[in-house]
Design a protein around this motif. Structure first.
Motif, mmCIF file in Angstrom:
data_model
loop_
_atom_site.group_PDB
_atom_site.id
_atom_site.type_symbol
_atom_site.label_atom_id
_atom_site.label_comp_id
_atom_site.label_asym_id
_atom_site.label_seq_id
_atom_site.Cartn_x
_atom_site.Cartn_y
_atom_site.Cartn_z
ATOM 1 N N LYS A 1 0.616 -11.414 1.652
ATOM 2 C CA LYS A 1 1.539 -11.215 2.775
ATOM 3 C C LYS A 1 2.058 -12.557 3.276
ATOM 4 O O LYS A 1 3.251 -12.722 3.545
ATOM 5 C CB LYS A 1 0.840 -10.473 3.914
ATOM 6 C CG LYS A 1 0.483 -9.033 3.625
ATOM 7 C CD LYS A 1 -0.229 -8.417 4.821
ATOM 8 C CE LYS A 1 -0.682 -7.004 4.532
ATOM 9 N NZ LYS A 1 -1.411 -6.404 5.691
ATOM 10 N N LYS A 2 1.147 -13.509 3.403
ATOM 11 C CA LYS A 2 1.523 -14.833 3.885
ATOM 12 C C LYS A 2 2.493 -15.509 2.919
ATOM 13 O O LYS A 2 3.483 -16.126 3.332
ATOM 14 C CB LYS A 2 0.271 -15.696 4.066
ATOM 15 C CG LYS A 2 0.539 -17.080 4.615
ATOM 16 C CD LYS A 2 -0.753 -17.867 4.781
ATOM 17 C CE LYS A 2 -0.481 -19.280 5.302
ATOM 18 N NZ LYS A 2 -1.724 -20.075 5.423
ATOM 19 N N LEU B 1 12.077 -5.218 0.860
ATOM 20 C CA LEU B 1 11.453 -4.514 -0.263
ATOM 21 C C LEU B 1 9.954 -4.764 -0.298
ATOM 22 O O LEU B 1 9.150 -3.832 -0.302
ATOM 23 C CB LEU B 1 12.103 -4.960 -1.577
ATOM 24 C CG LEU B 1 11.689 -4.186 -2.825
ATOM 25 C CD1 LEU B 1 12.112 -2.728 -2.717
ATOM 26 C CD2 LEU B 1 12.310 -4.812 -4.080
ATOM 27 N N MET B 2 9.542 -6.038 -0.323
ATOM 28 C CA MET B 2 8.115 -6.355 -0.354
ATOM 29 C C MET B 2 7.446 -6.039 0.984
ATOM 30 O O MET B 2 6.313 -5.567 1.031
ATOM 31 C CB MET B 2 7.911 -7.829 -0.696
ATOM 32 C CG MET B 2 8.044 -8.147 -2.178
ATOM 33 S SD MET B 2 6.775 -7.338 -3.190
ATOM 34 C CE MET B 2 7.762 -6.167 -4.099
ATOM 35 N N LYS C 1 -0.490 3.773 4.466
ATOM 36 C CA LYS C 1 -0.257 5.139 4.008
ATOM 37 C C LYS C 1 -1.061 5.435 2.751
ATOM 38 O O LYS C 1 -1.645 6.522 2.604
ATOM 39 C CB LYS C 1 1.244 5.338 3.741
ATOM 40 C CG LYS C 1 1.606 6.729 3.257
ATOM 41 C CD LYS C 1 3.098 6.840 3.001
ATOM 42 C CE LYS C 1 3.450 8.235 2.473
ATOM 43 N NZ LYS C 1 4.908 8.346 2.177
ATOM 44 N N ILE C 2 -1.097 4.448 1.853
ATOM 45 C CA ILE C 2 -1.871 4.606 0.627
ATOM 46 C C ILE C 2 -3.346 4.775 0.958
ATOM 47 O O ILE C 2 -4.043 5.614 0.376
ATOM 48 C CB ILE C 2 -1.653 3.399 -0.299
ATOM 49 C CG1 ILE C 2 -0.214 3.383 -0.810
ATOM 50 C CG2 ILE C 2 -2.628 3.413 -1.466
ATOM 51 C CD1 ILE C 2 0.159 2.138 -1.570
ATOM 52 N N LYS C 3 -3.814 3.992 1.906
ATOM 53 C CA LYS C 3 -5.217 4.063 2.306
ATOM 54 C C LYS C 3 -5.576 5.456 2.808
ATOM 55 O O LYS C 3 -6.673 5.959 2.549
ATOM 56 C CB LYS C 3 -5.497 3.018 3.389
ATOM 57 C CG LYS C 3 -6.952 2.949 3.817
ATOM 58 C CD LYS C 3 -7.157 1.863 4.862
ATOM 59 C CE LYS C 3 -6.487 2.247 6.169
ATOM 60 N NZ LYS C 3 -6.794 1.276 7.248
ATOM 61 N N LEU D 1 4.247 -3.665 1.461
ATOM 62 C CA LEU D 1 2.977 -4.033 2.091
ATOM 63 C C LEU D 1 2.623 -3.063 3.213
ATOM 64 O O LEU D 1 1.460 -2.726 3.409
ATOM 65 C CB LEU D 1 3.065 -5.464 2.622
ATOM 66 C CG LEU D 1 3.084 -6.560 1.538
ATOM 67 C CD1 LEU D 1 3.536 -7.879 2.127
ATOM 68 C CD2 LEU D 1 1.705 -6.706 0.900
ATOM 69 N N GLU D 2 3.639 -2.617 3.950
ATOM 70 C CA GLU D 2 3.379 -1.687 5.051
ATOM 71 C C GLU D 2 2.867 -0.340 4.554
ATOM 72 O O GLU D 2 2.147 0.365 5.267
ATOM 73 C CB GLU D 2 4.656 -1.495 5.877
ATOM 74 C CG GLU D 2 5.020 -2.707 6.727
ATOM 75 C CD GLU D 2 6.294 -2.490 7.510
ATOM 76 O OE1 GLU D 2 6.854 -1.375 7.418
ATOM 77 O OE2 GLU D 2 6.725 -3.413 8.214
#
Length: 301
Positions: free
Chosen positions: A214-215, A179-180, A189-191, A184-185
């Motif tokens: 992310k870490k 899910l997370m 696409k958002i960019k 994050l991936e």
């Protein structure tokens, strides 16, 4: 749920997932898109037909587990994605519950029902008492929306005397669901949907925080598994009526975060920032410069 003795109608977004249940006679896959009213209506018809085919007593419950996550700073996350998050995580469960409710009520109010009807919405963390971490504005807003749905349904059922219990399932961080990770991936696409200036601004301002988040997601040791969540749902489904809770929490983090929500504001915010962002919790070493607003001189006017 199937192992616990229930016959399960498993909602699948793609028919390709049907093969996952081919070897289990206690599971009937049903095609459904929770954002499509026509697809929801078809799913209801399929379940009703399945109940008749099995000469079943009726539909005893509904588990709203479908969800997605968008990650990004509230300052830059496009409204398109914020709205999309609410469409899947709030409007979707709302629409599905409304569509299937007549079937559940038909069973629960039949007079021959051996158990009360049950409906579950899925939240996150410790529920509305938990602090809302950075970068999850859309996701948290959607999950807190489900909290409102659950509480509203509970009150309405009580006022009408319907023998249907509605509860939240609030897992903490669950690994292996992606899910997370998928959230994050989707940043790339958002960019692509942002102006070049906005995309650059997002990574200039929040790049280190996004990397640290992310870490944290990858290394967080206080995690649950999908099996833990499933066991909690089975237990909640079989809870006697007088002991039904509003919220069933899964995992250490889910049980602890409501306590953090009761702390004084400054302490609560420091705790969340330091746990997730470590050395970055104190903010930038040098305060960011405000944008320079150039005004025209009287001569230019």
């Amino acid at each position: 749920m199937a192992d616990a003795g229930f016959h399960v109608f498993a909602g699948c977004y793609s028919a390709d997932n049907f093969k996952n249940y081919a070897d289990n006679p206690k599971i009937t896959p049903v095609r459904i898109d929770i954002t499509d009213q026509a697809a929801i209506a078809e799913a209801v018809a399929a379940v009703r037909a399945g109940l008749r085919e099995q000469a079943s007593v009726g539909l005893v419950g509904l588990i709203n587990v479908a969800a997605q996550a968008y990650v990004g700073p509230a300052e830059f996350l496009p409204p398109k994605y914020f709205g999309g998050q609410l469409k899947v995580n709030v409007v979707g469960p709302y629409s599905v519950t409304q569509a299937f409710y007549p079937l559940i009520r038909e069973y629960a109010c039949s007079g021959s029902a051996k158990r009360r009807g049950r409906v579950f919405f899925f939240g996150t963390g410790g529920g509305i008492m938990s602090p809302s971490p950075p970068l999850l504005s859309a996701y948290r807003a959607s999950k807190w929306g489900n909290e409102a749905l659950a509480q509203t349904y509970r009150f309405e059922n009580q006022l009408r005397g319907y023998p249907i219990d509605v509860s939240m399932v609030n897992p903490g961080y669950v690994k292996h669901t992606l899910l997370m990770e998928n959230g994050l991936e989707t940043l790339d696409k958002i960019k692509d949907d942002m102006t070049p200036e906005a995309a650059k601004g997002m990574y200039d301002e929040y790049g280190p925080l996004l990397e640290q988040f992310k870490k944290f997601c990858a290394e967080n040791p206080n995690v649950s598994t999908p099996e833990h969540v499933a066991a909690c749902v089975v237990e909640a489904f079989n809870t006697p009526p007088m002991a039904v809770w509003l919220s069933y929490k899964v995992g250490i983090d889910s049980n602890c975060t409501p306590i953090a929500g009761l702390l004084p504001t400054g302490l609560r915010e420091w705790l969340v920032k330091s746990q997730v962002f470590g050395e970055l919790a104190g903010g930038p070493k040098v305060a960011p410069k405000p944008p320079i607003l150039r005004t025209r001189s009287r001569k230019e006017q």
